[in-house]
Design a protein around this motif. Structure first.
Motif, PDB file in Angstrom:
ATOM      1  N   PRO A   4       0.825  -1.111  -0.020  1.00 47.21           N
ATOM      2  CA  PRO A   4      -0.008   0.038   0.132  1.00 47.21           C
ATOM      3  C   PRO A   4       1.077   1.701   0.121  1.00 47.21           C
ATOM      4  CG  PRO A   4      -0.089  -0.623   2.004  1.00 47.21           C
ATOM      5  CD  PRO A   4       1.010  -1.871   1.221  1.00 47.21           C
ATOM      6  N   MET A   5       0.641   2.096  -1.052  1.00 52.04           N
ATOM      7  CA  MET A   5       2.011   3.114  -1.126  1.00 52.04           C
ATOM      8  C   MET A   5       1.239   4.337  -1.880  1.00 52.04           C
ATOM      9  SD  MET A   5       5.081   2.269  -0.142  1.00 52.04           S
ATOM     10  CE  MET A   5       6.279   3.889  -0.875  1.00 52.04           C
ATOM     11  N   GLY A   6      -0.020   3.855  -1.428  1.00 51.16           N
ATOM     12  CA  GLY A   6      -1.201   5.656  -2.128  1.00 51.16           C
ATOM     13  C   GLY A   6      -0.522   6.508  -0.853  1.00 51.16           C
ATOM     14  N   PHE A   7      -1.525   7.318  -1.089  1.00 51.28           N
ATOM     15  CA  PHE A   7      -1.955   8.694  -0.341  1.00 51.28           C
ATOM     16  C   PHE A   7      -2.160   7.800   1.225  1.00 51.28           C
ATOM     17  CE2 PHE A   7      -4.614  11.836   1.515  1.00 51.28           C
ATOM     18  CZ  PHE A   7      -4.339  12.800   1.728  1.00 51.28           C
ATOM     19  N   ALA A   8      -1.230   8.226   2.136  1.00 46.34           N
ATOM     20  CA  ALA A   8      -1.729   7.550   3.750  1.00 46.34           C
ATOM     21  C   ALA A   8      -1.386   6.278   3.804  1.00 46.34           C
ATOM     22  CB  ALA A   8      -3.357   8.165   3.729  1.00 46.34           C
ATOM     23  N   GLY A   9      -1.264   5.785   2.892  1.00 41.64           N
ATOM     24  CA  GLY A   9      -1.030   3.968   3.067  1.00 41.64           C
ATOM     25  C   GLY A   9      -2.845   4.156   2.826  1.00 41.64           C
ATOM     26  N   ILE A  10      -3.229   3.840   1.541  1.00 43.13           N
ATOM     27  CA  ILE A  10      -4.111   2.979   0.987  1.00 43.13           C
ATOM     28  C   ILE A  10      -4.196   3.817  -0.300  1.00 43.13           C
ATOM     29  CG2 ILE A  10      -6.518   3.750   0.816  1.00 43.13           C
ATOM     30  CD1 ILE A  10      -6.915   4.534   3.738  1.00 43.13           C
ATOM     31  N   GLY A  11      -4.095   2.139  -0.779  1.00 41.50           N
ATOM     32  CA  GLY A  11      -4.727   2.372  -2.592  1.00 41.50           C
ATOM     33  C   GLY A  11      -3.000   1.599  -3.045  1.00 41.50           C
ATOM     34  N   GLY A  12      -2.464   1.857  -4.526  1.00 49.62           N
ATOM     35  CA  GLY A  12      -1.004   1.632  -4.468  1.00 49.62           C
ATOM     36  C   GLY A  12      -0.418   2.625  -5.225  1.00 49.62           C
ATOM     37  N   ASN A  13       0.466   2.053  -5.917  1.00 54.28           N
ATOM     38  CA  ASN A  13       1.649   3.364  -6.551  1.00 54.28           C
ATOM     39  C   ASN A  13       1.920   3.000  -8.044  1.00 54.28           C
ATOM     40  OD1 ASN A  13       2.977   5.804  -6.701  1.00 54.28           O
ATOM     41  ND2 ASN A  13       4.709   5.238  -6.219  1.00 54.28           N
ATOM     42  N   VAL A  14       2.262   3.808  -8.968  1.00 57.00           N
ATOM     43  CA  VAL A  14       2.752   2.976  -9.708  1.00 57.00           C
ATOM     44  C   VAL A  14       4.069   4.249  -9.946  1.00 57.00           C
ATOM     45  CG1 VAL A  14       2.557   2.511 -12.827  1.00 57.00           C
ATOM     46  CG2 VAL A  14       0.360   1.970 -11.263  1.00 57.00           C
ATOM     47  N   GLU A  15       5.124   3.542 -10.500  1.00 57.87           N
ATOM     48  CA  GLU A  15       6.405   4.105 -10.905  1.00 57.87           C
ATOM     49  C   GLU A  15       6.867   3.939 -12.510  1.00 57.87           C
ATOM     50  OE1 GLU A  15       7.551   7.199  -9.633  1.00 57.87           O
ATOM     51  OE2 GLU A  15       6.585   6.057  -7.814  1.00 57.87           O
ATOM     52  N   PHE A  16       7.237   4.496 -13.474  1.00 55.71           N
ATOM     53  CA  PHE A  16       7.111   4.090 -14.516  1.00 55.71           C
ATOM     54  C   PHE A  16       8.858   4.996 -15.346  1.00 55.71           C
ATOM     55  CE2 PHE A  16       4.539   7.276 -15.696  1.00 55.71           C
ATOM     56  CZ  PHE A  16       5.606   7.912 -16.153  1.00 55.71           C
ATOM     57  N   CYS A  17       9.119   4.178 -16.102  1.00 54.16           N
ATOM     58  CA  CYS A  17      10.349   4.603 -16.781  1.00 54.16           C
ATOM     59  C   CYS A  17      10.038   4.007 -18.567  1.00 54.16           C
ATOM     60  CB  CYS A  17      11.661   4.002 -16.120  1.00 54.16           C
ATOM     61  SG  CYS A  17      12.911   5.058 -17.268  1.00 54.16           S
ATOM     62  N   VAL A  18       9.833   5.169 -19.445  1.00 48.50           N
ATOM     63  CA  VAL A  18      10.430   4.308 -21.182  1.00 48.50           C
ATOM     64  C   VAL A  18      11.691   4.741 -21.242  1.00 48.50           C
ATOM     65  CG1 VAL A  18       9.250   5.168 -22.879  1.00 48.50           C
ATOM     66  CG2 VAL A  18       7.801   5.697 -21.141  1.00 48.50           C
ATOM     67  N   SER A  19      11.836   4.056 -21.779  1.00 45.23           N
ATOM     68  CA  SER A  19      13.416   3.454 -22.326  1.00 45.23           C
ATOM     69  C   SER A  19      13.766   4.747 -23.710  1.00 45.23           C
ATOM     70  CB  SER A  19      13.865   2.064 -22.824  1.00 45.23           C
ATOM     71  OG  SER A  19      15.084   2.769 -23.779  1.00 45.23           O
ATOM     72  N   GLY A  20      14.757   5.244 -23.111  1.00 49.58           N
ATOM     73  CA  GLY A  20      15.319   6.993 -23.909  1.00 49.58           C
ATOM     74  C   GLY A  20      14.541   7.944 -23.580  1.00 49.58           C
ATOM     75  N   PHE A  21      14.008   7.997 -22.395  1.00 48.60           N
ATOM     76  CA  PHE A  21      12.776   9.086 -21.839  1.00 48.60           C
ATOM     77  C   PHE A  21      13.033  10.180 -20.488  1.00 48.60           C
ATOM     78  CE2 PHE A  21      10.255   8.055 -25.866  1.00 48.60           C
ATOM     79  CZ  PHE A  21       9.673   8.786 -25.731  1.00 48.60           C
ATOM     80  N   ASP A  22      14.519   8.629 -19.858  1.00 43.69           N
ATOM     81  CA  ASP A  22      14.733   9.333 -18.429  1.00 43.69           C
ATOM     82  C   ASP A  22      15.821   9.761 -18.964  1.00 43.69           C
ATOM     83  OD1 ASP A  22      14.814   9.438 -16.000  1.00 43.69           O
ATOM     84  OD2 ASP A  22      15.648   7.320 -15.636  1.00 43.69           O
ATOM     85  N   SER A  23      16.178  10.892 -19.573  1.00 43.83           N
ATOM     86  CA  SER A  23      16.992  11.901 -19.614  1.00 43.83           C
ATOM     87  C   SER A  23      18.048  12.092 -18.478  1.00 43.83           C
ATOM     88  CB  SER A  23      16.760  12.868 -20.070  1.00 43.83           C
ATOM     89  OG  SER A  23      15.819  14.075 -20.168  1.00 43.83           O
ATOM     90  N   TRP A  24      17.428  12.751 -17.055  1.00 44.11           N
ATOM     91  CA  TRP A  24      17.910  13.043 -16.080  1.00 44.11           C
ATOM     92  C   TRP A  24      18.427  11.795 -14.970  1.00 44.11           C
ATOM     93  CZ3 TRP A  24      13.520  16.064 -14.944  1.00 44.11           C
ATOM     94  CH2 TRP A  24      14.166  17.874 -15.617  1.00 44.11           C
TER      95      TRP A  24
END
Length: 143
Positions: free
Chosen positions: A112-132
């Motif tokens: 549970p990584m959503g707001f206040a520990g409720i729900g989910g979170n999604v982290e993503f990375c598109v190859s070639g678009f993470d210039s930093w």
């Protein structure tokens, strides 16, 4: 309260994965390793919207959009443990972009990584678009 949130999350994931309806006496069980969670419309729509925001607001990125996803699969599942109370599901897919190219996309779904520990979170990375290199070289931290 935590039990209620877990049951609510389990029922939402079951619905999102397209599992059959459970009867009142049936226990609700969700296998997080199911590819259906990686291919959930809710997860993919969230990635699409956040990618649109990223290309509009990060300098020197091509102005493209994600048109669709294919070859979606689970890469790894790290289940919740007593010393680590977060479920993590690592997924990979190909993103079809509006410029006609197809790029690798790596994403992480956490509960549970959503707001206040409720729900989910999604982290993503598109190859070639993470210039930093937020996710390391070639999206390494989400693989």
């Amino acid at each position: 309260m935590i039990r209620f949130v877990c049951l609510l999350l389990a029922s939402m994931l079951t619905f999102a994965s397209g599992a059959s309806n459970a009867l009142a006496a049936d226990p609700v069980a969700v296998r997080l390793g199911d590819t259906g969670v990686c291919a959930s419309d809710k997860v993919l729509n969230r990635i699409t919207k956040r990618f649109d925001y990223q290309v509009r607001n990060v300098p020197h990125l091509p102005q493209v959009a994600i048109d669709g996803f294919h070859r979606i699969h689970e890469v790894r599942h790290l289940p919740r443990r007593p010393d680590w109370p977060i479920d993590r599901l690592y997924c990979q897919a190909k993103a079809a972009l509006s410029d006609g190219r197809s790029r690798d996309i790596y994403y992480l779904i956490e509960w549970p990584m959503g707001f206040a520990g409720i729900g989910g979170n999604v982290e993503f990375c598109v190859s070639g678009f993470d210039s930093w290199h937020v996710y390391g070289g070639r999206c390494r931290s989400l693989r």
